[in-house]
Motif scaffolding. Structure first.
Motif, PDB file in Angstrom:
ATOM      1  N   ASN A 175       0.837  -1.192   0.000  1.00 52.21           N
ATOM      2  CA  ASN A 175       0.000   0.000   0.000  1.00 52.21           C
ATOM      3  C   ASN A 175       0.880   1.254   0.000  1.00 52.21           C
ATOM      4  OD1 ASN A 175      -2.605   1.273   0.073  1.00 52.21           O
ATOM      5  ND2 ASN A 175      -2.160   1.837   2.183  1.00 52.21           N
ATOM      6  N   ASN A 191      -2.154  -3.726  -0.345  1.00 49.01           N
ATOM      7  CA  ASN A 191      -3.276  -3.098  -1.024  1.00 49.01           C
ATOM      8  C   ASN A 191      -3.638  -3.986  -2.198  1.00 49.01           C
ATOM      9  OD1 ASN A 191      -4.093  -1.154  -3.488  1.00 49.01           O
ATOM     10  ND2 ASN A 191      -4.856  -0.339  -1.561  1.00 49.01           N
ATOM     11  N   GLN A 203      -5.266  -3.015   3.190  1.00 50.20           N
ATOM     12  CA  GLN A 203      -6.106  -1.822   3.186  1.00 50.20           C
ATOM     13  C   GLN A 203      -6.559  -1.528   1.767  1.00 50.20           C
ATOM     14  OE1 GLN A 203      -4.584   1.608   5.330  1.00 50.20           O
ATOM     15  NE2 GLN A 203      -5.217   2.943   3.644  1.00 50.20           N
ATOM     16  N   PHE A 204      -7.847  -1.244   1.621  1.00 51.25           N
ATOM     17  CA  PHE A 204      -8.383  -0.751   0.355  1.00 51.25           C
ATOM     18  C   PHE A 204      -8.606   0.746   0.540  1.00 51.25           C
ATOM     19  CE2 PHE A 204     -10.641  -5.104   0.026  1.00 51.25           C
ATOM     20  CZ  PHE A 204      -9.483  -5.707  -0.402  1.00 51.25           C
ATOM     21  N   ASN A 205      -8.036   1.547  -0.335  1.00 52.26           N
ATOM     22  CA  ASN A 205      -8.048   2.999  -0.168  1.00 52.26           C
ATOM     23  C   ASN A 205      -9.272   3.693  -0.727  1.00 52.26           C
ATOM     24  OD1 ASN A 205      -5.419   2.948   0.987  1.00 52.26           O
ATOM     25  ND2 ASN A 205      -4.560   2.777  -1.063  1.00 52.26           N
ATOM     26  N   TYR A 233     -10.178  -2.036   5.870  1.00 47.18           N
ATOM     27  CA  TYR A 233      -8.944  -2.564   6.464  1.00 47.18           C
ATOM     28  C   TYR A 233      -9.213  -3.923   7.100  1.00 47.18           C
ATOM     29  CZ  TYR A 233      -5.030  -2.767   9.789  1.00 47.18           C
ATOM     30  OH  TYR A 233      -3.943  -3.158  10.527  1.00 47.18           O
TER      31      TYR A 233
END
Length: 166
Positions: A73, A83, A118-120, A162
């Motif tokens: 990420n 990510n 984590q995906f943003n 997350y």
């Protein structure tokens, strides 16, 4: 219907992966990518260099039904958090392709030693994606209010999701 095979991306997969990218980006509902980018630009966005990877979900007849990429990420002190991004072809939707890709990527990241994922930028009104990630153990930890503009000029929040891996 047998499960698709998840395997590493190969250069021969690019035309099918590019078609999926074009369809998903053109829909304007889930990615912050600009549409109409060159092959080189989309490759730079989608093909993950080691230590990450890009994979495809391939049906028994060799049809590419989806693709995912996973990597760091952030760099440096943030490089322990992974990510990932996912795209599923129209003909693959409703067949569990996204779930299989998600399970694969989470397992790969855990085995690769990442502590979390984590995906943003999950578009809040992409209800299927939000529900899928929550079912795979991701929590919404933040919101960017009106961070996504749909093609029809409606705004939606972007969610930061997350999950701990270790």
């Amino acid at each position: 219907m047998p499960d698709p095979r998840i395997r590493p991306f190969e250069d021969r997969d690019w035309p099918a992966v590019r078609a999926i990218i074009d369809a998903v980006v053109e829909s304007g509902t889930s990615y912050t990518y600009d549409s109409g980018l060159s092959d080189q630009a989309y490759r730079a966005l989608w093909i993950e260099a080691p230590p990450g990877q890009t994979v495809v979900a391939e049906d028994a007849d060799g049809t590419i039904l989806g693709t995912a990429k996973v990597g760091r990420n952030q760099r440096g002190p943030g490089s322990h958090v992974a990510n990932a991004s996912f795209m599923v072809a129209r003909e693959g939707r409703g067949r569990g392709i996204g779930r299989r890709l998600g399970e694969h990527v989470v397992a790969w990241a855990r085995e690769a030693g990442f502590r979390a994922m984590q995906f943003n930028a999950v578009v809040s009104d992409n209800h299927a994606a939000v529900a899928l990630w929550q079912s795979l153990g991701f929590d919404i930890i933040g919101t960017v209010p009106e961070g996504f503009r749909h093609r029809d000029d409606r705004f939606a929040d972007l969610l930061i999701m997350y999950r701990r891996l270790q």
